[in-house]
Design a protein around this motif. Structure first.
Motif, PDB file in Angstrom:
ATOM      1  N   GLU A 203      57.774 -44.442 -24.241  1.00 45.60           N
ATOM      2  CA  GLU A 203      58.400 -43.793 -23.087  1.00 45.60           C
ATOM      3  C   GLU A 203      59.874 -44.189 -22.974  1.00 45.60           C
ATOM      4  OE1 GLU A 203      55.591 -45.527 -23.043  1.00 45.60           O
ATOM      5  OE2 GLU A 203      54.135 -43.900 -22.778  1.00 45.60           O
ATOM      6  N   TYR A 204      60.178 -45.467 -23.216  1.00 49.70           N
ATOM      7  CA  TYR A 204      61.568 -45.927 -23.116  1.00 49.70           C
ATOM      8  C   TYR A 204      62.430 -45.285 -24.199  1.00 49.70           C
ATOM      9  CZ  TYR A 204      65.593 -49.030 -22.800  1.00 49.70           C
ATOM     10  OH  TYR A 204      66.866 -49.519 -22.663  1.00 49.70           O
ATOM     11  N   LEU A 205      61.906 -45.238 -25.433  1.00 45.65           N
ATOM     12  CA  LEU A 205      62.672 -44.649 -26.522  1.00 45.65           C
ATOM     13  C   LEU A 205      62.889 -43.154 -26.284  1.00 45.65           C
ATOM     14  CD1 LEU A 205      64.090 -44.949 -29.214  1.00 45.65           C
ATOM     15  CD2 LEU A 205      61.897 -44.624 -30.366  1.00 45.65           C
ATOM     16  N   SER A 206      61.899 -42.494 -25.749  1.00 43.85           N
ATOM     17  CA  SER A 206      62.032 -41.075 -25.438  1.00 43.85           C
ATOM     18  C   SER A 206      63.159 -40.848 -24.430  1.00 43.85           C
ATOM     19  CB  SER A 206      60.712 -40.531 -24.884  1.00 43.85           C
ATOM     20  OG  SER A 206      60.834 -39.168 -24.555  1.00 43.85           O
ATOM     21  N   ARG A 207      63.212 -41.687 -23.405  1.00 42.19           N
ATOM     22  CA  ARG A 207      64.286 -41.571 -22.402  1.00 42.19           C
ATOM     23  C   ARG A 207      65.644 -41.870 -23.025  1.00 42.19           C
ATOM     24  NH1 ARG A 207      60.562 -44.439 -19.141  1.00 42.19           N
ATOM     25  NH2 ARG A 207      61.818 -46.338 -19.356  1.00 42.19           N
ATOM     26  N   MET A 208      65.696 -42.830 -23.946  1.00 40.55           N
ATOM     27  CA  MET A 208      66.946 -43.188 -24.606  1.00 40.55           C
ATOM     28  C   MET A 208      67.519 -41.991 -25.374  1.00 40.55           C
ATOM     29  SD  MET A 208      67.694 -46.210 -27.417  1.00 40.55           S
ATOM     30  CE  MET A 208      67.012 -47.500 -26.386  1.00 40.55           C
ATOM     31  N   PHE A 209      66.653 -41.301 -26.099  1.00 41.47           N
ATOM     32  CA  PHE A 209      67.105 -40.132 -26.853  1.00 41.47           C
ATOM     33  C   PHE A 209      67.630 -39.047 -25.918  1.00 41.47           C
ATOM     34  CE2 PHE A 209      65.333 -41.702 -30.795  1.00 41.47           C
ATOM     35  CZ  PHE A 209      66.108 -41.052 -31.751  1.00 41.47           C
ATOM     36  N   LYS A 210      66.897 -38.775 -24.872  1.00 44.37           N
ATOM     37  CA  LYS A 210      67.308 -37.713 -23.953  1.00 44.37           C
ATOM     38  C   LYS A 210      68.613 -38.062 -23.239  1.00 44.37           C
ATOM     39  CE  LYS A 210      62.647 -35.949 -23.176  1.00 44.37           C
ATOM     40  NZ  LYS A 210      61.525 -35.778 -22.204  1.00 44.37           N
TER      41      LYS A 210
END
Length: 287
Positions: A203-210
């Motif tokens: 979830e954290y990595l997904s937010r980082m990309f966005k």
């Protein structure tokens, strides 16, 4: 903060990327973006403007600007211009990082003669590479390493403020992850696995990309795969099925679907089109 991460992949036969700026016809705007590679814009004709930290940096014929790794910038080219762009992977300067694993360059040496010489080297580098005469590979690398030598010797900044270091580190984490993805894009990469590799939750990595790349993980991975697959399609005799499998696509159908979505035609149709003349084959635009 509204800015995008730019994916940069070196030319196929070089350890760097070299091309003519795609905004040469004028009336061009490139919104705020960043990348890990160090970038040099050298104007041969005309003019354009850069914005770094909201400060305008106009460039005219004979001048250049060095964009540092993770430095957010935008480009405004209202008039026609001919500009060479050299993008250098950050790892090329690994032996010259500061104790904080950081390197930064100034766009002026303080000596107009040195600045003119560096601008001339970049112009010569492009000319040699574009003409591709016998032995150009050796001459191209010779000029490239001369440019790196002069950057380290005359343009490297040895004292950097802590605030600037902290600012760069915010983007450096994602740079390491995207670098890992470029090295392993042919594998079955999953968001959860990549996140675990770097100690993050999915979830954290997904937010980082966005937040910093402005695309999701899957779209960024597909962009890497398609960039390499397109190169192979245009420059090798491999079948579409081979290209698909060699670049991480599960089937040739999945590759063809993604290719059509991006380029508007099927890979088979793109392959049959007239190829770029050999002297310009490897002088590529930004992907």
């Amino acid at each position: 903060m509204e800015f995008q991460h730019e994916l940069i992949i070196p030319n196929e036969d070089l350890p760097f990327k070299l091309f003519l700026f795609e905004g040469g016809s004028g009336n061009y705007i490139r919104e705020k973006h960043w990348h890990t590679s160090i970038e040099i814009f050298a104007v041969l004709e005309g003019s354009l403007s850069f914005y770094l930290n909201e400060v305008e940096h106009p460039l005219h014929a004979g001048e250049f600007l060095i964009i540092n790794s993770n430095e957010i910038h935008s480009i405004y080219a209202q008039k026609e211009n001919e500009t060479v762009v050299l993008q250098i992977p950050l790892k090329q300067f690994g032996d010259y990082f500061t104790a904080q694993r950081y390197i930064r360059f100034s766009s002026t040496s303080g000596d107009p003669r040195q600045d003119a010489h560096l601008a001339g080297l970049i112009q010569k580098l492009y000319q040699v590479y574009a003409q591709q005469q016998l032995g150009y590979e050796l001459r191209t690398r010779s000029l490239y390493y001369e440019i790196l030598y002069r950057m380290v010797g005359y343009y490297r900044v040895t004292e950097v403020e802590e605030q600037e270091l902290r600012y760069s580190r915010r983007l450096d984490a994602l740079s390491k992850i995207t670098g890992y993805m470029r090295e392993h894009y042919t594998e079955d990469l999953k968001l959860s696995d990549v996140a675990a590799t770097f100690g993050y939750s999915a979830e954290y990595l997904s937010r980082m990309f966005k937040k910093y790349a402005k695309v999701n993980f899957k779209a960024y991975l597909q962009d890497i795969r398609m960039t390499y697959a397109h190169r192979e399609l245009m420059n090798t005799d491999k079948t579409i099925g081979q290209i698909a499998m060699d670049n991480g696509f599960c089937t040739s159908r999945a590759f063809s679907k993604e290719f059509r979505k991006r380029y508007g035609i099927l890979p088979s149709a793109a392959k049959s089109r007239e190829k770029v003349p050999s002297e310009n084959k490897n002088v590529k635009k930004v992907l």
